[in-house]
Structure formats: C-alpha cells, structure tokens
Design a protein around this motif. Structure first.
Motif, short mmCIF file in Angstrom:
data_model
loop_
_atom_site.label_atom_id
_atom_site.label_comp_id
_atom_site.label_asym_id
_atom_site.label_seq_id
_atom_site.Cartn_x
_atom_site.Cartn_y
_atom_site.Cartn_z
N UNK A 60 6.89 7.28 -11.48
CA UNK A 60 5.93 5.49 -10.93
C UNK A 60 6.32 4.45 -9.70
N UNK A 61 5.46 4.16 -9.17
CA UNK A 61 5.68 3.53 -8.04
C UNK A 61 5.56 1.80 -8.67
N UNK A 62 6.15 0.96 -8.68
CA UNK A 62 5.55 -0.61 -8.42
C UNK A 62 6.11 -1.03 -6.51
N UNK A 63 5.24 -1.68 -6.64
CA UNK A 63 5.84 -2.86 -4.78
C UNK A 63 5.40 -3.68 -5.59
N UNK A 64 6.88 -4.70 -4.77
CA UNK A 64 7.05 -5.97 -5.03
C UNK A 64 7.36 -6.97 -3.62
N UNK A 65 6.67 -8.32 -3.73
CA UNK A 65 6.94 -9.00 -2.14
C UNK A 65 8.04 -10.61 -2.89
N UNK A 66 8.95 -10.01 -2.55
CA UNK A 66 10.00 -10.65 -3.56
C UNK A 66 10.57 -10.41 -4.71
N UNK A 67 9.87 -11.69 -5.21
CA UNK A 67 9.59 -11.47 -6.71
C UNK A 67 8.37 -10.71 -7.17
N UNK A 107 15.24 3.56 -14.41
CA UNK A 107 14.65 3.03 -12.96
C UNK A 107 14.99 2.67 -12.32
N UNK A 108 14.91 2.88 -11.23
CA UNK A 108 15.63 1.67 -9.56
C UNK A 108 15.01 1.24 -8.88
N UNK A 109 15.44 -0.38 -8.35
CA UNK A 109 14.98 -0.51 -7.00
C UNK A 109 15.83 -0.07 -5.82
N UNK A 110 14.48 -0.11 -4.99
CA UNK A 110 14.94 -0.23 -3.46
C UNK A 110 16.03 -0.80 -2.92
N UNK A 111 16.19 -0.59 -1.43
CA UNK A 111 16.85 -1.73 -1.47
C UNK A 111 15.70 -2.70 -0.45
N UNK A 112 16.12 -4.00 0.48
CA UNK A 112 14.68 -4.51 0.78
C UNK A 112 14.01 -4.73 2.09
N UNK A 113 12.73 -4.77 2.44
CA UNK A 113 13.15 -4.00 3.97
C UNK A 113 12.04 -4.91 4.64
N UNK A 114 12.34 -5.88 5.43
CA UNK A 114 12.07 -7.25 6.06
C UNK A 114 10.65 -6.85 6.83
N UNK A 172 4.92 -12.14 6.43
CA UNK A 172 6.20 -11.60 6.58
C UNK A 172 7.02 -11.75 5.04
N UNK A 173 8.12 -10.83 4.73
CA UNK A 173 8.96 -11.43 3.98
C UNK A 173 9.84 -9.88 3.84
N UNK A 174 10.50 -9.95 2.14
CA UNK A 174 11.79 -8.52 2.13
C UNK A 174 10.44 -8.25 0.53
N UNK A 175 10.14 -6.87 1.21
CA UNK A 175 9.83 -5.68 0.06
C UNK A 175 11.09 -4.96 -0.28
N UNK A 176 10.25 -4.82 -1.66
CA UNK A 176 11.03 -3.98 -1.93
C UNK A 176 9.83 -2.64 -2.94
N UNK A 177 10.41 -1.04 -3.49
CA UNK A 177 9.80 -0.80 -4.80
C UNK A 177 10.43 -0.79 -5.52
N UNK A 178 10.13 -0.62 -6.67
CA UNK A 178 10.48 0.29 -8.40
C UNK A 178 10.47 1.48 -8.36
N UNK A 179 11.47 2.70 -8.30
CA UNK A 179 10.56 3.25 -8.80
C UNK A 179 11.02 3.96 -10.42
N UNK A 180 10.44 4.37 -11.17
CA UNK A 180 10.48 4.46 -12.75
C UNK A 180 10.28 5.61 -13.07
N UNK A 181 10.78 6.34 -14.31
CA UNK A 181 10.35 7.43 -15.16
C UNK A 181 10.59 7.01 -16.98
N UNK A 182 11.02 7.85 -17.43
CA UNK A 182 11.24 8.01 -18.48
C UNK A 182 12.44 7.76 -19.17
N UNK A 183 13.27 8.35 -18.18
CA UNK A 183 14.81 7.89 -18.36
C UNK A 183 15.46 6.86 -17.55
#
Length: 562
Positions: free
Chosen positions: A251-258, A290-297, A277-288
């Motif tokens: 599953x994917x969630x998106x964040x701008x900053x926090x 999760x991990x966040x991507x590096x930010x993209x500006x 404008x700002x830094x965006x990142x996504x959080x990838x997660x499953x039952x095993x």
C-alpha cells in the motif's frame, strides 16, 4: 480319453505360465522391475533357453494382462508401439528389447513370448515397467530469511542413477547438491522468488514449474516525477509515481513534509500553486514491514509578486549627507533580478540600493522592478524627501530707482531649504545685534544689510547689500519753499504798490510824483520772469537776492518732487 487330453492341455499351460519345463525351458528378465522417466528410453533385458530339440519359429514381446482364451498380441504390430519398439535380441538366447519415448500409459507388465515347432509359451514373470514424471514439491508461501527445501519427486525410484538438474525461470541453477533431488535455499532471499523445475541429466523431460513465492517487506522505494518532464511552473499539472519492490504488493501513502496528503501509487496535483512547493515522499507498507522513499522536491516556478520597497536606513527623517539604503522585497521563484528606477530612469541593480551621502538632488520617487523567467512586476514608488539646511541665501531689494530720506526700503530674504526656512534674522554690517526679523525687512537708513535664514537642520547668512538714502532733497524743498515765499511776498508788495500808484494817479495827479523810477524797479524785478523752465515750461525767475539758486535745477529732481 477326453479327460486325459484335458489334463495334458492343462499341464502344457502350466508349463507355459512358469516359463520352465522338464525339458529346461526358461526366460530371465533383468531387472524385473524398471522405473523409467517419462519420455526416456527403456531397455528390457531378456535371455531364454530351450531344449535343443525345439525349433524357434518366432520370438516377440507382448504386454499383460494375459487372457488364456485370447492370443497375446505382438507389440511390434501395435500402432502405439510399432515405431518405438525395437527388438535387440536373436532367436537363440537373447530376447532383449528397447522401448523409446515411454509415456505414462506404457506402465505395464511386459512379457517375451515364444512360438516353437511344438508349442507356444510366454515367459513369466515378465518385466514390470513403471513410467513416472517429475514434480517439484515446495511450500506455497515463505518469508524472506526462512530455510526452504524444494524436492524433485517421482512416483517411483528411478532405476538408473539420476543426476538432478534445477531450473529457476527456465535458467539452470548451479548447486552443490548435484546428485540429490532436494534443493535447499537457506536463507531464502527475495531474489529466490520465481518458477522452479527439475530434470534428470541426460533426459529431456522437465518437471512442471512450481512458483516459489518469497514474501518480503518493501524495498527500493523511490518517487519519480512523471510529468512535467522539466521545470514546473505555477498552474502546471504534476504527477508523481511511487516505485516500490515488495511481496505482497505494498500500500502507498503520500506525505508533504510530515503531513499526509494522499494515497495510491500515483499522486497528482491538477493545477499546482507555489504553496505546493516542498519535499514529497511516499510510504510503502505491507504485512511484513514498511519503508519510506527519499524525498523529491517540487520547486514551483512563479513570477514576482508582493514587490515592495522598504527603507532600511535611516529609520526617520532623511537629512542631506545621510547614508540611505533601500531594499526591494519580492516573492518569486526562481529568485528575481532587480532593477532600480528613479522616475523613469534606471539608477541601479541588485536587491539593495544604497546612496552613501545623499544630496537634495537625490530626492524623488524610487521603485524597483523584479523579474524572472515566468514574468516581472514593479513595486509601488517610495518617496525620498531629503531635508537640508538653508543655502543660496540672498537679499532682494524690492524698490527700484533712487531712495530718498524718509522713504522705507523693503528687503526680502530668499533661501533654498527643506523644509522651507521660517525664521529669518536681519543684521546691519558691523553690528552684532539683529536689526529685524521675518522674511521681509524695511530699511530706513543707508548701510549694508544681510539676512540669516534658519530651519531645524541649520542656518546660512546672505551676502550684504548696500542701501543708500539721498538726504539733499530736504534742502531742495526748503529752498523752493523759501523762493516761493519770496516771490509771493514780492508779488504781494508789487500789487500793493501798483494799486496805490494807480489810486494816486487817478485821484491826485498834482503830487507830481514820477512813476518812471518805480516802473524801472518793477521792470528790474520782472526782467527774468518771462524765462521758461526747460523741464516744465514754467516761468523761470532769478532774483538778485538768490542769484546762485536755480529753481527746478534739473528734470530728475523735478520729477521726484511731490
């Protein structure tokens, strides 16, 4: 007799079943049981012996089940075997046969049958052929880090010593367990996921694929900007994609900053604004895990706005000689270039505009122009009002022409200053005390006068001017008055005398007084009365008493008379 024939037939049948006879008939199969791999070639080895007195007419192979009342078929005549079965023996002792491309349906008991000049028999117990395929046995679902065993299984133990080969995704795997039918993955990695199959070296048959599904948390999580491909301008449509490697899919969630701003593998902004404008990142997660991507500006470009000019220094009134600093404030992306204007004339560039020692000539309206690739904008003007003390102070004389005693001479003090001077002092040269105040001053006497102008920033004095008052006009008036008085007196005396003489001549001529002498005197008195003044055309008279005085001595004096 009938009974005897039946017994004889039964005896012969029994001898055929057991493959031996009292005359030493026998058939030997080696091995009696064969486990063969599907699509392989099988050799069923067979030897036989029979009495010398027999003559072999035909040797052939057949398969069970055997039915007593039905003649056993010759497999070489069977369409299913004709092309695959090859007799390798002879008609003396060797009855070996080869069967190629065996199939699962070939799993049967095979016999060698003999026809002699005396009787027929089938060699027992025959060769039991079991044809098997290969199957990979593996767990359906494993987690990264587990120990996993995959087994290449067959329905029977292969007769020939087998060398097993393993494939993942149709590519051969090099493994140390070459002669084993088990593949061990310890620990299993996510890269081990795939389609596994096995085979036996030297054989074409390969087992069906089995999918090994290794579960693992997200990894290699990153964000890419799908569109636009280049610079992002305010108003563009922007699409972000979250890339993630995981099993099961994450599953994917998106964040701008926090701050959470959306979900799903794709995140879109239809009309992007500068606030986006700002830094965006996504959080990838499953039952095993999760991990966040590096930010993209997201760096949204927009033209200058909120452009204004502020005076940094000085904070209050600007006085000539001060250092003045102006700052152009602008909100833009990318940062804007700055041009400075005084009125319509460019005077500088850069966000800061400074005048080290400001002069009154620097007063005026200033504005800045903020510009970048997306656009430009001017600030509202700001006015620099430079204060300075009085200068160029001078005295102006209001009247023109000569100034006579008794007149008032008006002098005016003129100065250049900001704010305008409101305090003025008047001085007579060589005198320490002021003789007057105010912008205008009336001088009543001759002398050299100057003024001093004042404002809150200083003062300055003017050069002195000379005022000259002519005093001889007073004596001139006195002389004229005296002459007029004398003339008036003479006229009165003459009129009186004339009247008296006229009265005597008319009433008493006997007096014998002669008028000649009197007329002579009168003539003397008036001898210059007929002269005309050159300026006024009035009679000009001279008298012996005032022989050195000339009435109306010049035209100028006359014009200046009241």
């Amino acid at each position: 007799m009938v009974m005897s024939d039946r017994m004889t037939t039964l005896l012969i049948f029994l001898l055929m079943i057991h493959g031996v006879s009292s005359e030493d008939r026998s058939v030997s199969y080696s091995p009696p049981h064969i486990c063969a791999l599907k699509d392989s070639t099988v050799i069923m080895r067979c030897t036989y012996k029979y009495p010398i007195s027999y003559q072999i007419k035909k040797v052939f192979w057949t398969k069970g089940p055997l039915i007593m009342s039905v003649e056993a078929p010759d497999l070489s005549n069977d369409p299913e075997y004709r092309q695959r079965l090859q007799y390798l023996g002879d008609e003396q002792q060797n009855c070996t046969v080869r069967l190629s491309h065996v199939t699962l349906k070939d799993s049967q008991i095979y016999y060698c049958r003999f026809i002699t000049d005396r009787y027929k028999w089938t060699g027992k117990p025959g060769v039991t052929l079991t044809v098997t395929d290969l199957q990979v046995e593996s767990p359906e679902r494993v987690t990264e880090g587990d120990s996993v065993s995959l087994t290449c299984k067959s329905s029977c133990a292969l007769t020939d010593r087998a060398t097993f080969i393993w494939y993942r995704n149709s590519l051969k795997i090099l493994t140390e367990s070459k002669f084993r039918n088990t593949l061990i993955l310890n620990p299993v990695r996510r890269e081990d996921s795939g389609r596994y199959s096995c085979a036996v070296d030297g054989h074409t048959h390969v087992s069906p694929d089995v999918h090994l599904n290794v579960m693992y948390p997200p990894r290699s999580v990153s964000v890419s900007i799908i569109s636009p491909s280049g610079v992002i301008f305010e108003g563009d449509s922007v699409t972000l994609n979250c890339i993630s490697d995981s099993n099961p899919p994450a599953g994917i969630h998106w964040f701008k900053g926090g701050t959470f701003v959306g979900s799903g593998r794709i995140f879109s902004i239809s009309k992007i604004r500068s606030d986006d404008s700002g830094e965006y990142k996504c959080r990838s997660f499953n039952e095993y895990g999760e991990k966040y991507s590096d930010t993209v500006t997201l760096n949204v470009m927009y033209p200058p706005r909120n452009v204004s000019v502020s005076i940094i220094s000085p904070s209050g009134v600007i006085v000539e000689g001060d250092s003045v600093t102006l700052k152009c404030i602008s909100d833009s992306n990318p940062p804007a270039g700055i041009r400075w204007f005084k009125g319509g004339t460019i005077v500088g560039s850069g966000r800061i505009f400074s005048i080290s020692k400001i002069r009154s000539d620097d007063s005026g309206e200033y504005k800045c122009r903020s510009f970048n690739k997306p656009g430009e904008k001017y600030s509202d003007p700001v006015n620099l009002n430079v204060m300075y003390p009085p200068r160029n102070v001078s005295v102006s004389i209001i009247q023109s022409g000569q100034i006579w005693a008794g007149d008032s001479v008006t002098l005016k003090c003129i100065s250049d200053s900001n704010p305008p001077a409101v305090n003025f002092s008047w001085f007579k040269e060589n005198e320490s005390s002021a003789v007057g105040s105010g912008q205008s001053f009336s001088a009543l006497q001759s002398g050299r006068f100057y003024c001093q102008a004042h404002n809150q920033h200083g003062s300055q004095r003017s050069d002195a001017v000379t005022v000259t008052v002519k005093y001889w006009r007073i004596y001139h008036i006195a002389i004229v008055a005296s002459v007029c008085g004398v003339v008036a007196t003479v006229i009165i005396v003459l009129l009186t005398c004339w009247k008296k003489l006229h009265s005597k001549s008319t009433t008493n001529n006997s007096d014998g007084i002669s008028m000649k002498s009197e007329n002579k005197e009168i003539s003397y008195v008036y001898e210059n009365v007929g002269a005309v003044h050159p300026c006024t055309n009035a009679p000009k008279m001279t008298f012996p008493l005032y022989e050195n005085v000339t009435i109306y001595e010049n035209c100028t004096a006359h014009r200046n008379m009241p």
